[in-house]
Design a protein around this motif. Structure first.
Motif, PDB file in Angstrom:
ATOM      1  N   ARG A 193       0.831  -1.206   0.000  1.00 57.41           N
ATOM      2  CA  ARG A 193       0.000   0.000   0.000  1.00 57.41           C
ATOM      3  C   ARG A 193       0.864   1.254   0.000  1.00 57.41           C
ATOM      4  NH1 ARG A 193      -2.511  -0.002   5.997  1.00 57.41           N
ATOM      5  NH2 ARG A 193      -4.340  -0.680   4.832  1.00 57.41           N
ATOM      6  N   TRP A 247      -8.920  -3.915   4.628  1.00 50.27           N
ATOM      7  CA  TRP A 247      -9.582  -2.617   4.820  1.00 50.27           C
ATOM      8  C   TRP A 247      -9.482  -1.761   3.562  1.00 50.27           C
ATOM      9  CZ3 TRP A 247     -11.931  -0.375   9.237  1.00 50.27           C
ATOM     10  CH2 TRP A 247     -12.199   0.982   9.136  1.00 50.27           C
ATOM     11  N   ASP A 248      -8.373  -1.860   2.839  1.00 55.00           N
ATOM     12  CA  ASP A 248      -8.173  -1.045   1.641  1.00 55.00           C
ATOM     13  C   ASP A 248      -9.226  -1.315   0.571  1.00 55.00           C
ATOM     14  OD1 ASP A 248      -5.817  -0.116   2.854  1.00 55.00           O
ATOM     15  OD2 ASP A 248      -4.639  -1.736   1.981  1.00 55.00           O
ATOM     16  N   THR A 287     -12.457  -3.086   1.379  1.00 56.87           N
ATOM     17  CA  THR A 287     -13.824  -3.127   1.905  1.00 56.87           C
ATOM     18  C   THR A 287     -14.236  -1.823   2.574  1.00 56.87           C
ATOM     19  OG1 THR A 287     -13.165  -3.977   4.074  1.00 56.87           O
ATOM     20  CG2 THR A 287     -13.536  -5.598   2.326  1.00 56.87           C
ATOM     21  N   GLY A 288     -13.257  -0.948   2.832  1.00 52.92           N
ATOM     22  CA  GLY A 288     -13.565   0.298   3.508  1.00 52.92           C
ATOM     23  C   GLY A 288     -14.015   0.108   4.944  1.00 52.92           C
ATOM     24  N   GLY A 289     -13.705  -1.051   5.528  1.00 57.95           N
ATOM     25  CA  GLY A 289     -14.086  -1.316   6.904  1.00 57.95           C
ATOM     26  C   GLY A 289     -15.513  -1.793   7.069  1.00 57.95           C
ATOM     27  N   GLY A 292     -14.717  -7.744  -1.053  1.00 55.13           N
ATOM     28  CA  GLY A 292     -14.164  -6.711  -1.919  1.00 55.13           C
ATOM     29  C   GLY A 292     -12.903  -7.228  -2.567  1.00 55.13           C
ATOM     30  N   GLU A 325     -17.154  -6.707  11.565  1.00 55.35           N
ATOM     31  CA  GLU A 325     -16.339  -5.504  11.664  1.00 55.35           C
ATOM     32  C   GLU A 325     -14.993  -5.760  12.332  1.00 55.35           C
ATOM     33  OE1 GLU A 325     -18.498  -2.398  13.517  1.00 55.35           O
ATOM     34  OE2 GLU A 325     -19.798  -2.011  11.779  1.00 55.35           O
ATOM     35  N   GLU A 366     -10.901  -9.338   9.417  1.00 57.26           N
ATOM     36  CA  GLU A 366     -10.678  -9.067   7.995  1.00 57.26           C
ATOM     37  C   GLU A 366      -9.572  -9.969   7.462  1.00 57.26           C
ATOM     38  OE1 GLU A 366      -8.014  -5.389   7.299  1.00 57.26           O
ATOM     39  OE2 GLU A 366      -9.334  -4.774   8.952  1.00 57.26           O
ATOM     40  N   GLN A 396     -16.004   1.529 -11.021  1.00 54.74           N
ATOM     41  CA  GLN A 396     -14.831   1.198 -10.214  1.00 54.74           C
ATOM     42  C   GLN A 396     -13.692   0.625 -11.066  1.00 54.74           C
ATOM     43  OE1 GLN A 396     -15.487  -0.248  -6.070  1.00 54.74           O
ATOM     44  NE2 GLN A 396     -17.497  -0.860  -6.843  1.00 54.74           N
ATOM     45  N   SER A 430     -12.126  -2.877  -9.617  1.00 59.36           N
ATOM     46  CA  SER A 430     -12.406  -3.131  -8.208  1.00 59.36           C
ATOM     47  C   SER A 430     -13.838  -3.616  -8.047  1.00 59.36           C
ATOM     48  CB  SER A 430     -12.194  -1.858  -7.376  1.00 59.36           C
ATOM     49  OG  SER A 430     -10.854  -1.399  -7.495  1.00 59.36           O
TER      50      SER A 430
END
Length: 678
Positions: free
Chosen positions: A136, A167-168, A170-172, A177, A203, A206, A639, A677
């Protein structure tokens, strides 16, 4: 001694004042202010550190084949010996990769905290053998002042890589994703496929899987000739998971494993050159893997942010000599050749680092303190060309950023104790050696409160002996009792602001002078000698980074380095420091249309260049064009990101600084990539 450089910096300063701007981040113990600006790069200002971050967006835009190729745009960083992962090396401010080894122990490379790429293997690259699309971001710390939490003897700097996370993608948010990237480059018919699959079942949990396959044939230089020994095929794999638990989600546990493998058939043993020489040809398998387990405890308390990082790095370079490929076969000296070309190198590093970051006040002084300890054990297989053994180390460190009004004072200390032991009996010579050292630095900064600040630092570090320093020769016996030492001084200023030249613009500029002296040298010999060490090395330079962004989307980024170095012989003579970086100026002009389209033109000019043999090279100027399109559309284009680039637009024919004379830089290369994506 820095005065002569000031004349040469005028052009760069004037150029940067007419342009640049960017974004920032922070580093533990040297906290800065996050400034969002209009350019491509994340510049870390508001600190005393010379720090540059190449973020994920720029990683994709540059479409680099190796990490070394990715970060050679950072001021003071030199890519040594091309664009193959096996042969390329990283040199920072004149230290790191050189013309003999891929590492001289004076830069540190970490992947998620695991220490990699630090063995002195003859004519083999830095062993930073991995793929850029696993990460990242890549952080480059230049010099010594920011190194005390990462190691001892670091003169050039630190390269820190952080792998991607679920997280990168699914956005949390719980669910699935990921992304799929396909890339093609015309020069060498390079192809890349990179797949990311992310899953958050809840939540607090991950998971991420990445598989990247990269393949490249031999490249062509600007004059149309083939660059031999430049083909490679590297599959890479990353698996990563994280669990968050406890009251207020104060606890987290993450595990990552990454691996890159290359199986090269009938290639020159010497990875720095393009055709086989006296060392002949080999079949070589390079396998490098890193496993990292990290626990974090971050309760609702300013005094506790605890991290415990346990890492294991296993790097294996196995070579099989191809009979008949060396012209020296059958001669008395061939035994030494075979010892190099038929070696199976393996080195395993296990490390535990525990640190805590605490925020507190003592009267009018605010503290941001990072303190911790480190345990490390390195094991290396014994080979004729690289003696085996163990290297065990214990270190404690503390970095305390203290702020009183406009003044920030940051002392840093590291104490390290090491013990090395040979894997074989050295026949009368000591099989073991123990040593310790205290090192540290002090950084000062003054913030005028209007976006302008000045800073300076002084740092001292000691390079403790390594396994290679054990031996029975007179030279080895002399070196084992000496630890290399260096000090570095830096002085600079920076400015960041908005609405500077026009409404809605952002402007950031930072310049710093540095001066380094290295003495008690054991890793560099006098030119033409195998046993007489240099008396000392002095290097000095000026670095600048700047960015300017307008509300219309126009932006300009600038990066540059001017420097010089001198190596001093015991007889009182001196010469140009053989590994010093070239003078370099990089200018990027670009325009963004919201988040949809980004077009840029990059110009890179380098002067005062030399090849690996010390011969002078003419100045070089390279132009690169890049475009990124993120269509605002529904259906399959949703995307989606399309990137197009042309590197070395005018097909310049040149040899890179500090590279082998036979290894020319790639000629014109068209690159295109498609990322979807989901």
């Amino acid at each position: 001694m820095l005065t002569p450089l000031l004349r040469g910096t005028t052009a760069l300063v004037c150029l940067s004042l007419a342009v640049p701007a960017t974004a920032q981040d922070t580093d533990p113990g040297f906290l800065g202010t996050l400034i969002l600006t209009g350019g491509k790069r994340d510049l870390s200002f508001g600190t005393a550190l010379s720090r540059t971050v190449v973020g994920e967006e720029e990683i994709r835009d540059r479409q680099a084949s190796t990490v070394a190729q990715l970060i050679d745009s950072v001021p003071g960083v030199t890519l040594v010996n091309g664009t193959t992962p096996q042969g390329s090396g990283i040199n920072i401010r004149g230290f790191g990769a050189n013309t003999t080894f891929g590492s001289d122990q004076k830069i540190a490379v970490q992947i998620d905290g695991a220490s990699v790429g630090s063995e002195e293997l003859y004519r083999i690259g830095t062993q930073l053998f991995t793929d850029p699309l696993l990460y990242r971001d890549v952080e480059v710390l230049r010099g010594t002042i920011g190194s005390f939490a990462y190691g001892s003897g670091i003169v050039g700097g630190v390269v820190r890589l952080e792998t991607k996370a679920a997280w990168d993608f699914t956005g949390g948010v719980p669910g699935f994703g990921g992304s799929q990237t396909f890339e093609f480059s015309s020069n060498g018919n390079g192809t890349v496929s990179s797949t990311n699959l992310a899953w958050m079942p809840m939540e607090r949990a991950e998971f991420l899987l990445n598989y990247t396959w990269r393949d490249q044939d031999d490249l062509e230089a600007g004059d149309g000739t083939t660059i031999g020994n430049s083909a490679f095929e590297t599959p890479s794999f990353l698996a990563k998971g994280k669990f968050t638990f406890g009251q207020d989600e104060a606890h987290s546990l993450s595990l990552s494993h990454s691996q890159t493998v290359a199986d090269d058939k009938d290639v020159p043993y010497d990875q720095f050159i393009t055709t086989a020489d006296a060392f002949g040809r080999v079949d070589r398998v390079t396998d490098t893997r890193q496993t990292v387990l990290e626990y974090r405890f971050n309760p609702v308390s300013d005094l506790i942010d605890l991290r415990a990082n346990l890492s294991y790095a296993d790097q294996d370079v196995a070579s099989d000599y191809i009979p008949g490929s060396s012209p020296l076969e059958g001669t008395p000296g061939f035994r030494g050749i075979l010892g190099l070309a038929d070696a199976d190198h393996r080195y395993e590093t296990t490390k535990l680092t525990v640190n805590n970051q605490a925020l507190f006040d003592t009267g009018a002084v605010s503290h941001d303190m990072v303190a911790g300890f480190e345990l490390q054990r390195r094991e290396r297989a014994d080979q004729p060309s690289a003696p085996g053994g163990t290297d065990e180390r214990f270190a404690v460190f503390v970095v305390n950023e203290m702020t009183l009004g406009h003044v920030t004072i940051t002392p840093a200390l590291r104490y390290e104790r090491s013990g090395i032991e040979s894997a074989v009996d050295l026949a009368g010579a000591p099989n073991t050696h123990d040593e310790d050292a205290l090192m540290g630095g002090l950084a000062l900064a003054y913030d005028f409160g209007d976006g302008m600040s000045v800073f300076g630092s002084a740092a001292y570090t000691v390079g403790l002996p390594i396994i290679d320093d054990l031996g029975i020769s007179e030279t080895a016996q002399r070196r084992i009792g000496i630890s290399e030492k260096s000090h570095t001084f830096e002085l600079g200023a920076e400015y960041t602001g908005s609405d500077v030249f026009a409404q809605g613009d952002t402007f950031t500029i930072r310049g710093n002078l540095y001066e380094t002296e290295l003495w008690d040298i054991t890793s560099y010999t006098v030119a033409g000698s195998m046993s007489t060490e240099l008396d000392r090395v002095e290097s000095r330079g000026f670095e600048i980074e700047a960015s300017y962004g307008m509300a219309s989307g126009f932006y300009v980024d600038v990066a540059g380095h001017l420097g010089e170095g001198t190596e001093f012989n015991p007889d009182g003579t001196d010469s140009i420091w053989r590994n010093s970086p070239a003078d370099r100026a990089q200018l990027t002009l670009g325009r963004k249309w919201d988040e949809t389209l980004d077009l840029s033109w990059e110009m890179v000019h380098a002067a005062d260049r030399r090849d690996a043999l010390g011969a002078d090279l003419s100045d070089s100027t390279v132009h690169n064009l890049r475009a990124t399109w993120k269509p605002e559309a529904q259906g399959w284009l949703d995307q989606t990101e399309v990137r197009f680039g042309i590197e070395n637009v005018f097909d310049a024919d040149y040899v890179g600084h500090l590279s082998s004379p036979s290894r020319k830089a790639p000629g014109r290369t068209f690159k295109v990539s498609l990322t979807k994506s989901f």
